[in-house]
Design a protein around this motif. Sequence first.
Motif, mmCIF file in Angstrom:
data_model
loop_
_atom_site.group_PDB
_atom_site.id
_atom_site.type_symbol
_atom_site.label_atom_id
_atom_site.label_comp_id
_atom_site.label_asym_id
_atom_site.label_seq_id
_atom_site.Cartn_x
_atom_site.Cartn_y
_atom_site.Cartn_z
ATOM 1 N N GLU B 277 16.724 -3.783 29.627
ATOM 2 C CA GLU B 277 17.681 -3.524 28.552
ATOM 3 C C GLU B 277 18.832 -2.645 29.033
ATOM 4 N N ILE B 278 20.028 -2.983 28.589
ATOM 5 C CA ILE B 278 21.180 -2.099 28.801
ATOM 6 C C ILE B 278 21.892 -1.947 27.452
ATOM 7 N N SER B 279 22.920 -1.103 27.428
ATOM 8 C CA SER B 279 23.620 -0.884 26.163
ATOM 9 C C SER B 279 25.123 -1.037 26.342
ATOM 10 N N LEU B 280 25.752 -1.666 25.365
ATOM 11 C CA LEU B 280 27.214 -1.729 25.280
ATOM 12 C C LEU B 280 27.572 -1.065 23.943
ATOM 13 N N PRO B 281 27.693 0.268 23.957
ATOM 14 C CA PRO B 281 27.697 1.022 22.693
ATOM 15 C C PRO B 281 28.823 0.664 21.713
ATOM 16 N N HIS B 282 29.966 0.154 22.199
ATOM 17 C CA HIS B 282 31.071 -0.120 21.270
ATOM 18 C C HIS B 282 31.102 -1.563 20.778
ATOM 19 N N SER B 283 29.998 -2.289 20.969
ATOM 20 C CA SER B 283 29.968 -3.711 20.583
ATOM 21 C C SER B 283 30.347 -3.954 19.127
ATOM 22 N N ALA B 284 29.967 -3.049 18.254
ATOM 23 C CA ALA B 284 30.211 -3.263 16.825
ATOM 24 C C ALA B 284 31.707 -3.338 16.508
ATOM 25 N N TYR B 285 32.548 -2.858 17.419
ATOM 26 C CA TYR B 285 33.994 -2.821 17.140
ATOM 27 C C TYR B 285 34.755 -3.969 17.801
ATOM 28 N N THR B 286 34.018 -4.840 18.493
ATOM 29 C CA THR B 286 34.658 -5.904 19.263
ATOM 30 C C THR B 286 35.564 -6.799 18.424
ATOM 31 N N ILE B 287 35.037 -7.316 17.323
ATOM 32 C CA ILE B 287 35.799 -8.309 16.551
ATOM 33 C C ILE B 287 37.033 -7.664 15.910
ATOM 34 N N ALA B 288 36.875 -6.467 15.382
ATOM 35 C CA ALA B 288 38.023 -5.782 14.770
ATOM 36 C C ALA B 288 39.104 -5.547 15.816
ATOM 37 N N CYS B 289 38.698 -5.074 16.977
ATOM 38 C CA CYS B 289 39.628 -4.802 18.065
ATOM 39 C C CYS B 289 40.313 -6.091 18.510
ATOM 40 N N TYR B 290 39.507 -7.123 18.701
ATOM 41 C CA TYR B 290 40.023 -8.405 19.173
ATOM 42 C C TYR B 290 41.045 -8.994 18.203
ATOM 43 N N TYR B 291 40.731 -9.007 16.914
ATOM 44 C CA TYR B 291 41.634 -9.677 15.972
ATOM 45 C C TYR B 291 42.949 -8.941 15.779
ATOM 46 N N LEU B 292 42.941 -7.628 15.947
ATOM 47 C CA LEU B 292 44.224 -6.920 15.881
ATOM 48 C C LEU B 292 45.087 -7.240 17.100
ATOM 49 N N ILE B 293 44.465 -7.244 18.270
ATOM 50 C CA ILE B 293 45.242 -7.482 19.493
ATOM 51 C C ILE B 293 45.706 -8.930 19.581
ATOM 52 N N CYS B 294 44.803 -9.859 19.316
ATOM 53 C CA CYS B 294 45.203 -11.259 19.504
ATOM 54 C C CYS B 294 46.236 -11.687 18.462
ATOM 55 N N THR B 295 46.139 -11.169 17.246
ATOM 56 C CA THR B 295 47.136 -11.573 16.253
ATOM 57 C C THR B 295 48.488 -10.917 16.527
ATOM 58 N N ALA B 296 48.460 -9.683 17.008
ATOM 59 C CA ALA B 296 49.725 -9.018 17.346
ATOM 60 C C ALA B 296 50.441 -9.811 18.445
ATOM 61 N N GLU B 297 49.697 -10.184 19.470
ATOM 62 C CA GLU B 297 50.314 -10.934 20.565
ATOM 63 C C GLU B 297 50.756 -12.320 20.096
ATOM 64 N N ALA B 298 49.944 -12.934 19.224
ATOM 65 C CA ALA B 298 50.289 -14.264 18.716
ATOM 66 C C ALA B 298 51.574 -14.217 17.890
ATOM 67 N N SER B 299 51.721 -13.181 17.085
ATOM 68 C CA SER B 299 52.909 -13.132 16.217
ATOM 69 C C SER B 299 54.166 -13.084 17.069
ATOM 70 N N SER B 300 54.066 -12.441 18.230
ATOM 71 C CA SER B 300 55.199 -12.380 19.137
ATOM 72 C C SER B 300 55.368 -13.703 19.898
ATOM 73 N N ASN B 301 54.283 -14.222 20.459
ATOM 74 C CA ASN B 301 54.372 -15.471 21.225
ATOM 75 C C ASN B 301 54.855 -16.652 20.393
ATOM 76 N N LEU B 302 54.402 -16.723 19.133
ATOM 77 C CA LEU B 302 54.736 -17.894 18.338
ATOM 78 C C LEU B 302 56.117 -17.799 17.677
ATOM 79 N N ALA B 303 56.819 -16.699 17.961
ATOM 80 C CA ALA B 303 58.202 -16.587 17.467
ATOM 81 C C ALA B 303 59.093 -17.656 18.105
ATOM 82 N N ARG B 304 58.645 -18.188 19.255
ATOM 83 C CA ARG B 304 59.471 -19.191 19.948
ATOM 84 C C ARG B 304 59.583 -20.497 19.178
#
Lengths: 101, 470
Positions: B277-304
């Motif tokens: 067994e190992i631990s990835l202590p911040h796993s619970a925050y993955t989806i929240a972190c991911y959706y903020l970053i990917c949508t921020a980048e998408a809003s910029s990329n899709l401006a084209r």
Amino acid sequence: MPSKIDEAQVRHIAHLARLKLTDEEVSSFREQLSSILEYVEKLGEVNTDGVEPTAHAIAVCNVFRDDVPGTSLTPDQALANAPAKDAPFFKVPKVLEQETA
Amino acid sequence: MSATAVERVSLALRRIREHDAMLKCVIHTLDESATQRARLLDTAPPTPASPLFGAPVAVKDNICTTDGLTTCGSKILANFKSPYDAHVIERLRDAGAVIVAKTNLDEFAMGSSTENSAFFSTRNPWDPERVPGGSSGGSIVAVAARLVPYALGSETGGSIRQPASFCGVTGLKPTYGRVSRFGLVAFASSLDQIGPVAVDARGVARLLRIIAGRDPRDSTSVDEPVPDYEAMLDEPTGKLRIGYAKEYFGEGLHPETRRVVEAAMEMYRKLGAEVFEISLPHSAYTIACYYLICTAEASSNLARFDGVRYGHRTAEPADYIDMYSATRDEGFGSEVKRRIMLGTYALSSGYYDAYYLKALKVRTLIKNDFLEAFKKCDVILSPTTPTPAFKLGEKSDNPLEMYLADIYNCAANLAGIPAISIPCGFTDAGLPVGLQLMAPHFAEARLLQAAHAYQQATDFHARRPPICAE
């Protein structure tokens, strides 16, 4: 918990993003974005004092190349997908308001 | 077994014709260009001989090809013909492979079920009432149904591994920077990565060697040597230290998925690995972190996509602002709009620090979790997905629930590490279950060796969906 975001804000963001939304879309986005924002709020629990932000997982910096001209798209290729054109230009609606003569 | 390129390509095109009416994994086939290129290959075979000679490859339709269209599964690009080939396409062609089809995806790769395609939903070959996962659902199904031996998908947050798990194939998300993104239509540039899909680790290794490597046209592609992954498959690895992340075995994990994945852990023990067994202590925050970053980048990329240079433009715009807004309203589907909205909000004045910057800091902590864990183990093991494939329409009305389908996948994208999904068994109802392995940056060879060792001892990867058995 009050809604994270109201309809006026949804309309404001839509304007910033240049998206024309129907009234139904405004109302469903208000609801969905509120619940998503409520979910991401959990990041607030994490202590990030003194933590540097990561913009790229693999830090690559100062990538240089020699400044030599290479092949590029021809004007015809660049215009091939244009919805409206007047070669060699893209054609768009008037941007600046002109005073009528 | 030395079929000509024309024979191999014709077989793939015939299988697509036979099965795709039901599976709907292909947006369009490239009959003419594929046949022509195959003929040329037969006339002048590449030297030295290539392991991909005449190999039919299906390519996700967000990867630019000069043959056929590149639609991104979107109405806004429904008629887009790319003036250039993506780097990976050039590399495949040089290796003698033939692109036979462009495959279905969630619009702009935004989704986890391939239901967000503007054209149609793809079916899971193991149960047509279920989704294949997404967003690379089309490429995954094309391999799962044995229409083609190889495919390319892309990942921003699990879009290869999650459908690979749902459909019982082997799919790899390489290290960020391992493969050039030149010609991949951008969704979230700090996360996007093209990856190979095949029946087994050998096929994935073969493709990866061809597509990996530095490309000056993508300044984030990294100048690391590209080993012969396939030749390395059988190299002795020593005692493999496998850490299983306890956070990935918690609440929400389907009992049958748990049972199958635990059996896979046992198999690794039998093969001589040390599993702990190992631990990835911040796993619970993955989806929240991911959706903020990917949508921020998408809003910029899709401006084209503004109706000026390519793609759809609204018919009678009132003025130039209306041209942008109406074009984008007509061209984008609701999930794409939702993400642009969320990203625009997260980047907007007054919210930037609280949402986007906060997410970038949490991203550092998530990445550090992995660096810490890899001090103790060589690879990290988990289920690829918390559940087997869900039903079509089941999560369509609840975006947040759909986002959680990638809960075990997004951390690898945030940390930039390579990760693979391999078939490791089936539920009682006969749905495939995937095993995820993650490794440190640029340790793809280790991942493929671990996957290959498992596939030498099991035959889950070799099972075909009954409807496509032949």
